[in-house]
Design a protein around this motif. Structure first.
Motif, mmCIF file in Angstrom:
data_model
loop_
_atom_site.group_PDB
_atom_site.id
_atom_site.type_symbol
_atom_site.label_atom_id
_atom_site.label_comp_id
_atom_site.label_asym_id
_atom_site.label_seq_id
_atom_site.Cartn_x
_atom_site.Cartn_y
_atom_site.Cartn_z
ATOM 1 N N MET A 1 12.348 -4.888 5.497
ATOM 2 C CA MET A 1 10.913 -4.915 5.729
ATOM 3 C C MET A 1 10.344 -3.517 5.477
ATOM 4 O O MET A 1 10.978 -2.527 5.772
ATOM 5 C CB MET A 1 10.649 -5.344 7.165
ATOM 6 N N ARG A 2 9.136 -3.473 4.971
ATOM 7 C CA ARG A 2 8.519 -2.183 4.670
ATOM 8 C C ARG A 2 7.405 -1.869 5.661
ATOM 9 O O ARG A 2 6.939 -2.734 6.396
ATOM 10 C CB ARG A 2 8.003 -2.168 3.246
ATOM 11 N N ASP A 3 6.956 -0.642 5.633
ATOM 12 C CA ASP A 3 5.918 -0.165 6.535
ATOM 13 C C ASP A 3 4.532 -0.500 5.971
ATOM 14 O O ASP A 3 4.376 -0.818 4.791
ATOM 15 C CB ASP A 3 6.044 1.348 6.714
ATOM 16 N N ARG A 7 -4.772 -0.140 2.740
ATOM 17 C CA ARG A 7 -5.765 -1.178 3.014
ATOM 18 C C ARG A 7 -5.236 -2.594 2.756
ATOM 19 O O ARG A 7 -5.516 -3.498 3.530
ATOM 20 C CB ARG A 7 -7.021 -0.918 2.166
ATOM 21 N N ASP A 8 -4.509 -2.804 1.686
ATOM 22 C CA ASP A 8 -4.002 -4.142 1.391
ATOM 23 C C ASP A 8 -3.065 -4.635 2.494
ATOM 24 O O ASP A 8 -3.131 -5.793 2.896
ATOM 25 C CB ASP A 8 -3.287 -4.181 0.041
ATOM 26 N N ASP A 9 -2.210 -3.762 2.987
ATOM 27 C CA ASP A 9 -1.305 -4.142 4.077
ATOM 28 C C ASP A 9 -2.071 -4.382 5.367
ATOM 29 O O ASP A 9 -1.786 -5.322 6.109
ATOM 30 C CB ASP A 9 -0.238 -3.062 4.301
ATOM 31 N N VAL A 10 -3.039 -3.527 5.653
ATOM 32 C CA VAL A 10 -3.874 -3.712 6.846
ATOM 33 C C VAL A 10 -4.592 -5.052 6.767
ATOM 34 O O VAL A 10 -4.644 -5.808 7.741
ATOM 35 C CB VAL A 10 -4.877 -2.546 7.004
ATOM 36 N N SER A 96 5.959 -8.887 9.761
ATOM 37 C CA SER A 96 5.824 -8.472 8.368
ATOM 38 C C SER A 96 6.083 -7.003 8.079
ATOM 39 O O SER A 96 6.271 -6.638 6.918
ATOM 40 C CB SER A 96 4.405 -8.805 7.871
ATOM 41 N N PHE A 97 6.079 -6.153 9.116
ATOM 42 C CA PHE A 97 6.166 -4.719 8.858
ATOM 43 C C PHE A 97 7.119 -4.027 9.824
ATOM 44 O O PHE A 97 7.283 -4.461 10.967
ATOM 45 C CB PHE A 97 4.773 -4.085 8.971
ATOM 46 N N ALA A 98 7.684 -2.924 9.361
ATOM 47 C CA ALA A 98 8.528 -2.072 10.204
ATOM 48 C C ALA A 98 8.405 -0.644 9.682
ATOM 49 O O ALA A 98 8.345 -0.423 8.474
ATOM 50 C CB ALA A 98 9.977 -2.532 10.153
ATOM 51 N N GLY A 99 8.323 0.293 10.590
ATOM 52 C CA GLY A 99 8.230 1.695 10.209
ATOM 53 C C GLY A 99 7.249 2.438 11.096
ATOM 54 O O GLY A 99 6.751 1.908 12.095
#
Length: 150
Positions: A1-3, A7-10, A96-99
């Motif tokens: 999983m990525r950090d 803006r797109d991830d937010v 969906s996210f880690a970091g």
């Protein structure tokens, strides 16, 4: 999983959270029946908020506390509502996210939930006070009182 990287991830995170929150039996009716929130209108505003909180983008220039105080005047928001909001947010982040930024999103959400609950209740103690006692509320005024830009 990525950090979380921008803006797109937010946007993906905020969208996942609100779709989950709207369907939640405990807090969903607050969004749909009390606030009568237009999700298409609200999502870009919340993306501005979280992009500013996480990346210091300076795109959010509203007063999040005032909005929630007005809502609380129509429908009293309880500690359980804030706990559920926080649980759904953390779940959406972890799914969906880690970091570093993902962790910051969870820490800031905890700060926000605690600060809003405390301010709506006139400073009454809650489970969130332990966070405050650890000194993690230093940015609450900037985050809730208006623009969170540096």
């Amino acid at each position: 999983m990525r950090d979380l990287e921008g803006r797109d991830d937010v946007s993906a995170l905020v969208e996942a959270f609100y779709h989950r929150a709207f369907l939640d039996p405990q807090i969903g009716p607050i969004f749909t029946d009390v606030a009568k929130m237009d999700l298409a209108h609200h999502l870009p505003i919340m993306c501005d908020f979280w992009e500013t909180v996480l990346f210091r983008a300076g795109t959010y220039r509203r007063n999040a506390l005032q909005v929630h105080l007005a809502l609380n005047g129509r429908f009293p928001l309880t500690e359980q509502h804030f706990e559920r909001w926080l649980a759904l947010w953390v779940s959406a982040v972890d799914e969906s996210f880690a970091g570093e930024k993902a962790e910051l999103a969870k820490v800031q959400a905890t700060r926000i939930a605690g600060s809003m609950h405390r301010r709506m209740k006139g400073g009454s103690a809650s489970q969130f006070e332990t966070i405050r006692n650890r000194g993690e509320f230093e940015a609450e005024s900037a985050t809730l009182g208006g623009s969170v830009a540096p």
